[in-house]
Design an enzyme around this catalytic site. Structure first.
Site, short mmCIF file in Angstrom:
data_model
loop_
_atom_site.label_atom_id
_atom_site.label_comp_id
_atom_site.label_asym_id
_atom_site.label_seq_id
_atom_site.Cartn_x
_atom_site.Cartn_y
_atom_site.Cartn_z
N LYS A 250 30.09 64.55 4.01
CA LYS A 250 29.38 63.48 4.72
C LYS A 250 30.30 62.60 5.55
O LYS A 250 31.25 62.05 5.02
CB LYS A 250 28.69 62.57 3.71
N GLY B 90 40.54 66.49 -4.88
CA GLY B 90 40.19 67.48 -5.88
C GLY B 90 39.64 68.76 -5.28
O GLY B 90 40.10 69.86 -5.60
N GLY C 258 39.41 60.47 -3.55
CA GLY C 258 38.96 59.12 -3.21
C GLY C 258 40.11 58.13 -3.16
O GLY C 258 40.18 57.29 -2.26
#
Ligand code: 3PG
Ligand code: MG
Length: 403
Positions: free
Chosen positions: A205, A358, A382
């Site tokens: 996204k 990841g 993140g």
């Protein structure tokens, strides 16, 4: 920021917050133990110097209103304890709770140089609570188990969680080797990176990554965008994207980013052809289409061959590369060629090459690339992105406070 060399660990109880959040298959087997292996240098150092090491970690995102329902639903850290024990060559006992009777018992049992693991810290609803007092309560119970705190869970440093953010304030603390290595690499990516600096962004996204893109426009020379998020960019250029992933409400923001990039002279490279499939499935029928002539009834699951060549050309000659996010559904072999080509092109770059996150780390390993093909494979998606966005990481701030 203090490192573990600055701590007198011999004969002390050390609580190590690690990121052992590994992917598990449906029957609970670890499919990629990269994060466990990345945590080993700190673990062997602390245990080797005679610390009584109690490791605290999370696994997945347990759901449920209270401890009992979360613990019943899992996932338990049991497979992680087993794998840790194999890598360490000595058994790693798992407490049956996080900071209760069993944890206290385990803490009392450990001899100098022994390693134990607490159960999934997210079984405690307070770990992730937004209420400061709730987190403080859990942090206090964890602090009571130990003399020292070591923060080495790089992948969770962007979380304002009890074991990451509140606990270090209660004990003398230091950063582990993984956190120091990860931060040193991120520092190189943000302070005077060698040019050309090329960033490859994939993944689902744009809304997750617009902030990092906005900040990277000040740093990078070129942004290559592929995968799920590229369809919103292609749509913003006015192209048909069929049934591909699209965040229609982000088209305006994406147009703004593209205009900003142009003003700053940062090149944005988008796919020029796509692999359009009849549906989201490993065996879906598929064909290659030009990006400006994509059929309305197809869904793109990968970049096409012309995009693979284009992306490789745009990576050649780079001196610094950061890559986050696959450019196709690499889990399906028929749609892995794009991600593989990007990994290959980056592995040929002579310079600092960083694979972040990841998913991207799992992708390169699953596609057969050795860790040595890149300068650094980050354990934090993140956390890396938020650092590159210029956001303060709560867990890092807690370690840096000099106590
Ligand atoms: C990760 O997997 O990115 C880290 O372990 C943090 O996990 P989280 O995204 O569930 O907070
Ligand atoms: Mg402190």
């Amino acid at each position: 920021m203090r490192g573990i060399a600055d701590l007198e660990v011999s004969g002390s109880a050390v609580l190590l917050r690690a990121d052992l959040n590994v992917p598990l298959d449906p029957i609970g087997h670890i499919t990629d133990d990269g994060r466990i292996r990345a945590s080993m240098p700190t673990i062997t150092d602390l245990a080797g110097r005679g610390g009584r090491l109690l490791i605290c970690a999370h696994l997945g995102r347990p759901t449920g209103d209270d401890y009992a329902s979360r613990a019943a639903g899992g996932p338990s850290l049991r497979p992680v304890a087993a794998r840790l024990g194999e890598l360490l060559g000595q058994p790693v006992r798992l407490a049956e709770d996080v900071a209760g009777t069993s944890a206290r018992q385990l803490a009392g049992l450990l001899a100098d140089g022994e390693v134990g693991l607490l159960e999934n810290v997210r079984f405690e609803p307070a770990e992730t609570s937004k209420a400061d007092a709730e987190r403080a309560g859990l942090a206090g119970r964890l602090a009571a188990l130990s003399d020292l705190y070591v923060g080495d869970g790089f992948g969770a440093l962007h979380r304002k969680h009890a074991s990451v953010y509140d606990l270090p304030a209660l004990l003398p603390h230091a950063a582990g080797k993984l956190v120091q290595a990860e931060i040193a690499v991120l520092h190189q990516l943000t302070e005077k990176p060698k040019r050309p600096y090329v960033v490859v962004l994939g993944g689902a996204k744009p809304s997750d990554k617009l902030a990092v893109i906005a900040n990277l426009l000040n740093k990078a020379d070129r942004l290559i965008i592929g995968g799920g998020m590229s369809y919103t960019f292609l749509a913003a250029r006015g192209y048909e994207v069929g049934r591909s992933l699209l965040e229609a409400d982000q088209i305006g923001n994406v147009k703004g980013i593209m205009a900003d990039a142009e003003r700053r002279g940062v090149e944005i490279v988008l796919p020029v052809d796509l692999v359009g499939a009849t549906g989201f499935a490993a065996d879906a029928e598929h064909d290659v289409y030009p990006a400006d002539a994509f059929p309305a009834d197809r869904e793109s699951l990968d970049i096409g061959p012309a995009s693979r060549d284009l992306f490789a050309r745009k990576l050649a000659g780079a001196k610094t590369v950061f890559w986050n996010g696959p450019v196709g559904v690499f889990e399906f072999p028929a749609f892995a060629a794009g991600t593989k080509a990007v990994a290959e092109a980056i592995s040929r770059v002579q310079g600092l090459t960083v694979v972040g996150g990841g998913d991207s780390a799992a992708a390169v390993r699953q596609l057969g690339f050795p860790d040595t093909a890149f300068s650094h494979i980050s354990t934090g998606g993140g956390a890396s992105l938020e650092y590159l966005e210029g956001k303060p990481l709560p867990g890092l701030a807690a370690l840096e406070d000099g106590r």
